[in-house]
Motif scaffolding. Structure first.
Motif, mmCIF file in Angstrom:
data_model
loop_
_atom_site.group_PDB
_atom_site.id
_atom_site.type_symbol
_atom_site.label_atom_id
_atom_site.label_comp_id
_atom_site.label_asym_id
_atom_site.label_seq_id
_atom_site.Cartn_x
_atom_site.Cartn_y
_atom_site.Cartn_z
ATOM 1 N N ALA A 153 0.832 -1.205 0.000
ATOM 2 C CA ALA A 153 0.000 0.000 0.000
ATOM 3 C C ALA A 153 0.866 1.255 0.000
ATOM 4 O O ALA A 153 0.597 2.207 -0.741
ATOM 5 N N ARG A 154 1.912 1.258 0.830
ATOM 6 C CA ARG A 154 2.815 2.416 0.863
ATOM 7 C C ARG A 154 3.545 2.584 -0.471
ATOM 8 O O ARG A 154 3.711 3.697 -0.969
ATOM 9 N N PHE A 155 3.980 1.480 -1.053
ATOM 10 C CA PHE A 155 4.684 1.506 -2.333
ATOM 11 C C PHE A 155 3.776 2.067 -3.428
ATOM 12 O O PHE A 155 4.192 2.927 -4.213
ATOM 13 N N THR A 156 2.532 1.607 -3.455
ATOM 14 C CA THR A 156 1.574 2.077 -4.459
ATOM 15 C C THR A 156 1.319 3.571 -4.292
ATOM 16 O O THR A 156 1.268 4.318 -5.275
ATOM 17 N N ASP A 157 1.185 4.021 -3.045
ATOM 18 C CA ASP A 157 0.976 5.438 -2.782
ATOM 19 C C ASP A 157 2.170 6.261 -3.240
ATOM 20 O O ASP A 157 2.006 7.310 -3.873
ATOM 21 N N LEU A 158 3.373 5.781 -2.957
ATOM 22 C CA LEU A 158 4.573 6.516 -3.374
ATOM 23 C C LEU A 158 4.715 6.546 -4.887
ATOM 24 O O LEU A 158 5.136 7.557 -5.454
ATOM 25 N N GLN A 159 4.364 5.454 -5.551
ATOM 26 C CA GLN A 159 4.404 5.438 -7.018
ATOM 27 C C GLN A 159 3.468 6.504 -7.583
ATOM 28 O O GLN A 159 3.815 7.200 -8.538
ATOM 29 N N SER A 160 2.305 6.633 -6.979
ATOM 30 C CA SER A 160 1.341 7.633 -7.415
ATOM 31 C C SER A 160 1.893 9.045 -7.215
ATOM 32 O O SER A 160 1.768 9.908 -8.083
ATOM 33 N N GLN A 161 2.519 9.276 -6.072
ATOM 34 C CA GLN A 161 3.112 10.588 -5.793
ATOM 35 C C GLN A 161 4.234 10.904 -6.775
ATOM 36 O O GLN A 161 4.338 12.039 -7.260
ATOM 37 N N VAL A 162 5.064 9.919 -7.076
ATOM 38 C CA VAL A 162 6.166 10.118 -8.025
ATOM 39 C C VAL A 162 5.619 10.457 -9.407
ATOM 40 O O VAL A 162 6.117 11.371 -10.085
ATOM 41 N N ALA A 163 4.586 9.746 -9.841
ATOM 42 C CA ALA A 163 3.982 10.018 -11.145
ATOM 43 C C ALA A 163 3.414 11.432 -11.191
ATOM 44 O O ALA A 163 3.572 12.145 -12.190
ATOM 45 N N GLN A 164 2.775 11.849 -10.104
ATOM 46 C CA GLN A 164 2.206 13.187 -10.033
ATOM 47 C C GLN A 164 3.310 14.247 -10.088
ATOM 48 O O GLN A 164 3.195 15.249 -10.801
ATOM 49 N N LEU A 165 4.398 14.023 -9.353
ATOM 50 C CA LEU A 165 5.518 14.971 -9.368
ATOM 51 C C LEU A 165 6.186 15.027 -10.737
ATOM 52 O O LEU A 165 6.559 16.099 -11.209
ATOM 53 N N ALA A 166 6.327 13.882 -11.381
ATOM 54 C CA ALA A 166 6.922 13.850 -12.720
ATOM 55 C C ALA A 166 6.067 14.640 -13.705
ATOM 56 O O ALA A 166 6.598 15.379 -14.557
ATOM 57 N N GLN A 167 4.765 14.509 -13.577
ATOM 58 C CA GLN A 167 3.855 15.260 -14.441
ATOM 59 C C GLN A 167 3.990 16.761 -14.189
ATOM 60 O O GLN A 167 4.010 17.564 -15.126
ATOM 61 N N GLU A 168 4.116 17.133 -12.926
ATOM 62 C CA GLU A 168 4.272 18.545 -12.575
ATOM 63 C C GLU A 168 5.584 19.099 -13.121
ATOM 64 O O GLU A 168 5.620 20.203 -13.684
ATOM 65 N N VAL A 169 6.660 18.352 -12.970
ATOM 66 C CA VAL A 169 7.964 18.785 -13.489
ATOM 67 C C VAL A 169 7.894 18.942 -15.012
ATOM 68 O O VAL A 169 8.410 19.920 -15.568
#
Length: 73
Positions: free
Chosen positions: A29-45
């Motif tokens: 669950a933590r890994f999935t949440d972090l993957q989502s956050q990373v994807a969101q940050l990559a999109q923002e960058v």
């Protein structure tokens, strides 16, 4: 083997399996949440990069400020 010992062993095995399973579920669950956050940050960058690439003056100003910050840090 004594029935009490066997029951105790089964209870301990059940407890250890439950603990391990819960640990793995939490990790996933933590890994999935972090993957989502990373994807969101990559999109923002990527959005920021796109804006900078579309405006030469803005990009130059960004690079100038970035270089100043790198020198002072």
């Amino acid at each position: 083997m004594n029935e009490n010992i066997l029951l105790s062993m089964v209870a301990e095995l059940n407890k250890q399996l439950s603990d391990k399973t819960l640990g793995e579920i939490e990790f996933k669950a933590r890994f999935t949440d972090l993957q989502s956050q990373v994807a969101q940050l990559a999109q923002e960058v990527e959005s920021y990069r796109s804006v900078l690439e579309s405006d030469k003056d803005l990009k130059e100003l960004f690079e100038e400020i970035k270089n100043k910050n790198e020198v002072t840090n």
